[in-house]
Design a protein around this motif. Sequence first.
Motif, short mmCIF file in Angstrom:
data_model
loop_
_atom_site.label_atom_id
_atom_site.label_comp_id
_atom_site.label_asym_id
_atom_site.label_seq_id
_atom_site.Cartn_x
_atom_site.Cartn_y
_atom_site.Cartn_z
N ARG A 1 -1.95 -19.43 -62.53
CA ARG A 1 -0.71 -18.93 -63.13
C ARG A 1 0.09 -20.07 -63.76
O ARG A 1 -0.25 -21.23 -63.60
CB ARG A 1 0.16 -18.27 -62.05
CG ARG A 1 -0.53 -17.18 -61.32
CD ARG A 1 -0.66 -15.97 -62.18
NE ARG A 1 -0.98 -14.79 -61.39
CZ ARG A 1 -0.74 -13.56 -61.78
NH1 ARG A 1 -0.20 -13.32 -62.96
NH2 ARG A 1 -1.06 -12.55 -61.01
N TYR B 1 5.82 -18.75 -63.26
CA TYR B 1 5.40 -17.63 -62.43
C TYR B 1 5.38 -18.02 -60.95
O TYR B 1 5.94 -17.31 -60.11
CB TYR B 1 4.01 -17.13 -62.88
CG TYR B 1 3.56 -15.89 -62.14
CD1 TYR B 1 3.84 -14.62 -62.63
CD2 TYR B 1 2.87 -15.99 -60.93
CE1 TYR B 1 3.45 -13.49 -61.95
CE2 TYR B 1 2.48 -14.87 -60.23
CZ TYR B 1 2.76 -13.62 -60.74
OH TYR B 1 2.38 -12.49 -60.05
N GLU C 1 -2.39 -22.68 -65.29
CA GLU C 1 -3.03 -21.78 -66.27
C GLU C 1 -4.50 -22.09 -66.51
O GLU C 1 -4.97 -22.07 -67.64
CB GLU C 1 -2.23 -21.79 -67.58
CG GLU C 1 -0.81 -21.27 -67.36
CD GLU C 1 0.04 -21.30 -68.62
OE1 GLU C 1 -0.31 -20.58 -69.56
OE2 GLU C 1 1.04 -22.05 -68.64
#
Length: 389
Positions: free
Chosen positions: A34, A38, A122
């Motif tokens: 993430r 987040y 990510e």
Amino acid sequence: MRTQVAIIGAGPAGLLLSHLLAQGGVDSVVLETRSEEYVAARIRAGILEHSSVELLESAGLGARLRAEGDEHRGIYLQWPDERHHLDFVNLTGRSVWVYGQTEVQKDLIAARREAGQEIVYEVSDVSLHDVDSDRPYITYTDKNGQTSRLEAAAIAGCDGSFGPSRSAVPAAKTFERVYPYSWFGILADVAPSTDELIYAWHPDGFALHSMRSATVSRLYLQVPNGTDPQSWSDDQIWDALATRLGHDQNGWKLNPGPITDKSVLPMRSYVQTPMRHGNLFLAGDAAHIVPPTGAKGLNLAIADVALLSKALVARIAGKDDRLADAYSETAQRRVWRCTHFSWWMTTMLHTSGDPFDAELQLAQLRWVASSEAGATGLAENYAGLPIFI
Ligand code: RFL
Ligand code: PHB
């Protein structure tokens, strides 16, 4: 890329492990699917037990917790027409702190940044390789689509209940209990109507009044599995909370306010053993899940990495394998204690629809609230056993 410990997951387990390893002189890289925004905003746990607070403090992470968190002496247990306060400080000398998991996450991310330790956000396609060898590695795709390889002396699987680490332990034994109800959680911009948490048994189902700050309340309702959070209007939610929490009983009032978040959380207990295979070590939700009724999930993740960081520092920096060899067995003792406590709180407080169950639950609640032995048992488990049991 090479590091000493490759950590999968930037939840509390992964970030705190990275922090504690750095304090022991061991480098790590954290990989996270993430974004930073987040993981810093995800709404989750709210209660830190005594030993978690002590550990965070001794790791230099206590300043904001002490300034902005709220120390609670205990909880209220209630059922229709009765509310009892259990004072953990009087019973066990230990308190708990209300300090949201989001705040713990923010403190950990800031500490990682300050120490110049890397968190790679990510990433995708994370896979673990050769974990039973001395040269384990991870392959992943970074946010620009580049495939990368991270080599390490050890891999820490801190990737929660949906990550790839737990299935990289071959022939693991798993234990699971799925409960026939879920929690409907709301966050509301309203001052809490109580000074300490209220755990309420009610024939309509369990309710919990928790909080995040002097102006934000967190409340939960037992609902059937599969409930769609959008199928309840705000008025229906506040009405159910008022009924179950005893609005207007003995002069107590529940203040409603604007709801800013709604979610439904299924409940299960899950334990996977062993928590180690070769150079792969599991910690936190990657190895075990508890239903939230005992407020143990975050605290167990913290306790796991307190053990694991010591084991990895000894193994990597000190060439001493004894703690690493004992890790899974030592961690599992606490895991099963907390699994039992969470199951006990859950089955004592959630209605099943069976009148026999209801009478047993009320008999147990009356005993816990009126007997010093009963109250002390709950208090010891809730406020938390010492990290090294
Ligand atoms: P986390 O927090 O799930 O973090 C795992 C991280 O791994 C990432 N990830 C991956 N990263 C890289 N590659 C992959 N392939 C990946 N797959 C996943 C995820 O994005 C994530 O960032 O696990 P961790 O660190 O073990 O921490 C566990 C705690 O978060 C959890 O136990 C608690 O939140 C449970 N819990 C509570 N615990 C308490 O102690 N007290 C409470 O009051 C409490 N209340 C709660 C809770 C959990 C809740 N929910 C929503 C699950 C209340 C709720 C509503
Ligand atoms: C919370 O504040 O989110 C919370 C508090 C106590 C629990 C579970 C969740 O047992």
